[in-house]
Design a protein around this motif. Structure first.
Motif, PDB file in Angstrom:
ATOM      1  N   PRO A 272      -2.377  -1.206   5.837  1.00  0.00           N
ATOM      2  CA  PRO A 272      -1.917   0.179   5.677  1.00  0.00           C
ATOM      3  C   PRO A 272      -2.339   1.059   6.845  1.00  0.00           C
TER       4      PRO A 272
ATOM      5  N   TYR B 232       0.805  -1.226   0.000  1.00  0.00           N
ATOM      6  CA  TYR B 232       0.000   0.000   0.000  1.00  0.00           C
ATOM      7  C   TYR B 232       0.838   1.275   0.000  1.00  0.00           C
TER       8      TYR B 232
ATOM      9  N   ALA C 193      -7.228   1.957   3.382  1.00  0.00           N
ATOM     10  CA  ALA C 193      -6.506   2.811   2.444  1.00  0.00           C
ATOM     11  C   ALA C 193      -7.413   3.308   1.327  1.00  0.00           C
ATOM     12  N   GLN C 194      -6.995   4.447   0.750  1.00  0.00           N
ATOM     13  CA  GLN C 194      -7.615   4.996  -0.457  1.00  0.00           C
ATOM     14  C   GLN C 194      -9.104   5.305  -0.238  1.00  0.00           C
TER      15      GLN C 194
ATOM     16  N   ASP D  72     -10.528   4.374  11.307  1.00  0.00           N
ATOM     17  CA  ASP D  72      -9.671   4.223  10.141  1.00  0.00           C
ATOM     18  C   ASP D  72     -10.263   3.102   9.304  1.00  0.00           C
TER      19      ASP D  72
ATOM     20  N   THR E 163      -0.056  10.447   5.509  1.00  0.00           N
ATOM     21  CA  THR E 163       0.721   9.316   6.014  1.00  0.00           C
ATOM     22  C   THR E 163       2.156   9.478   5.550  1.00  0.00           C
TER      23      THR E 163
ATOM     24  N   GLN F 105      -4.669   9.226   3.437  1.00  0.00           N
ATOM     25  CA  GLN F 105      -5.783   8.350   3.764  1.00  0.00           C
ATOM     26  C   GLN F 105      -6.937   9.218   4.251  1.00  0.00           C
TER      27      GLN F 105
ATOM     28  N   PHE G 166       4.197   3.637   6.810  1.00  0.00           N
ATOM     29  CA  PHE G 166       3.158   4.113   7.719  1.00  0.00           C
ATOM     30  C   PHE G 166       3.713   4.354   9.126  1.00  0.00           C
TER      31      PHE G 166
END
Length: 374
Positions: free
Chosen positions: A106, A77, A316-317, A313, A331, A164, A142
């Motif tokens: 991630p 990632y 990712a993306q 959270d 990040t 993120q 990360f």
């Protein structure tokens, strides 16, 4: 004093490893990393050869870096495929490389574990160690700001930024309290999405890790694997990973299962610690309109509010998270490349990329649904 390579977390006790951790984030715990290994989810054959670094002084472990020797860049990632392609064209060996990361996760967190002075000594010894082991470089993904401060003091490490989208619980009493902070049009959109799923007959039940039967874990894995199958890919995790983790870390696991007409149809797998909910995996047996948003976002937000968690959270993306209240978060990862020419080229690239990432993070805030001034 010495830098040692640990080929498995089984070679160090859970008590000794976990004593190095600064918080209760589940991804760093001995049980989580060992489960990845013993379930066959990470192994040399799929490009993730465990190779954890330890710094020993006077017979005691003073610092550690969870890490892996990599022969590909899948599941990281932080995307460096272009760097590897450039090396191949130039006749430079990019693999194997060493990666300090949590596989397939991630999630920002501690990577440099233990005593600060010992960590600095480990990092100082690392470049020569890479050359002795035929590794092209080291990458640490990360990282926390504290780790960034230490790595910035080391020669030739390069910082890379990413974005993120995280949701923050601003003391909401319930989901409606959150909706009340949104602009009218956005509030109606979210409410309509939730009502659409409800009117389709879906119910949602949350489970702790030790509350699921093995047939339910079969369902969870089937859904998880299906998200890869529809893209013609193999899943990263094995079926045994889920059962093993449920035995070892049940308190950190939460699963929500969506049922319709009494039959399970979709699931989302979460991990949690004392402050944060982490959305990890999702899957469904058939496509249902808006079900993904409800299962992966709105259910998680409502859970975080009910549990008093500060942050969600969701992975990712996903720029579509912005309109649902997830805010852009920068990040950081760090990269040491042994080849001086490659290092110089990547450094030039990262200067431009960092400027673009920062600009995008600021621009993305314009898509947030909150009432202006709130």
């Amino acid at each position: 004093m010495s830098l040692l390579h640990l080929p498995s977390l089984a070679d160090i006790s859970a008590a000794e490893w976990d004593a190095l951790l600064p918080d209760d984030q589940p991804f760093l715990r001995h049980a989580f990393l060992l489960t990845l290994e013993e379930s066959g989810s990470v192994r040399a054959e799929n490009g993730w050869q465990p190779d954890h670094l330890l710094w020993h002084e006077n017979g005691a472990v003073r610092a550690a870096l969870p890490g892996y020797r990599k022969r590909n860049s899948w599941g990281e990632y932080v995307f460096d495929h272009a760097w590897a392609d450039a090396c191949q064209r130039a006749g430079i060996a990019y693999y194997p490389k060493w990666l300090g990361a949590i596989p397939y996760s991630p999630v920002t967190g501690a990577r440099l574990l233990g005593d600060r002075d010992a960590i600095s000594q480990l990092l100082t010894a690392l470049p020569d160690n890479l050359l002795r082991h035929g590794l092209s470089g080291a990458h640490i993904n990360f990282t926390t700001p504290d780790a960034g401060d230490l790595l910035a003091q080391q020669p030739a490490w390069l910082a890379r930024l990413g974005v993120q989208y995280h949701w923050h619980n601003k003391g909401y009493r319930d989901f409606q309290d959150f909706l009340d902070t949104l602009m009218s049009r956005k509030r109606k959109q979210l409410r309509k999405e939730r009502e659409q799923v409800t009117h389709s007959g879906f119910d949602f039940t949350w489970y702790r890790g030790d509350a699921l039967r093995e047939d339910q874990w079969d369902f969870v894995y089937t859904c998880y694997a299906n998200t890869y199958a529809v893209r013609g890919q193999h899943p990263y995790l094995t079926r045994s990973f889920f059962s093993l983790l449920a035995e070892r870390m049940p308190q950190a696991i939460r699963v929500v299962i969506a049922t319709v007409q009494g039959q399970p149809a979709a699931m989302a797998f979460y991990l949690k610690d004392s402050t944060t909910l982490y959305g990890r995996y999702w899957g469904c047996l058939a496509e249902f309109d808006r079900l993904h948003f409800e299962t992966c976002f709105y259910q998680g937000m409502a859970f975080a509010i009910a549990e008093g968690l500060q942050r969600f959270d969701a992975g990712a993306q996903g720029e579509h998270k912005l309109v649902r209240g997830f805010e852009p978060q920068l990040t950081q990862s760090w990269h040491y490349l042994c080849h001086e020419g490659l290092r110089a080229a990547v450094e030039d690239f990262l200067v431009q990329e960092r400027a673009g990432v920062r600009a995008w993070a600021l621009e993305a805030c314009e898509s947030l649904p909150y009432r202006r001034g709130d």
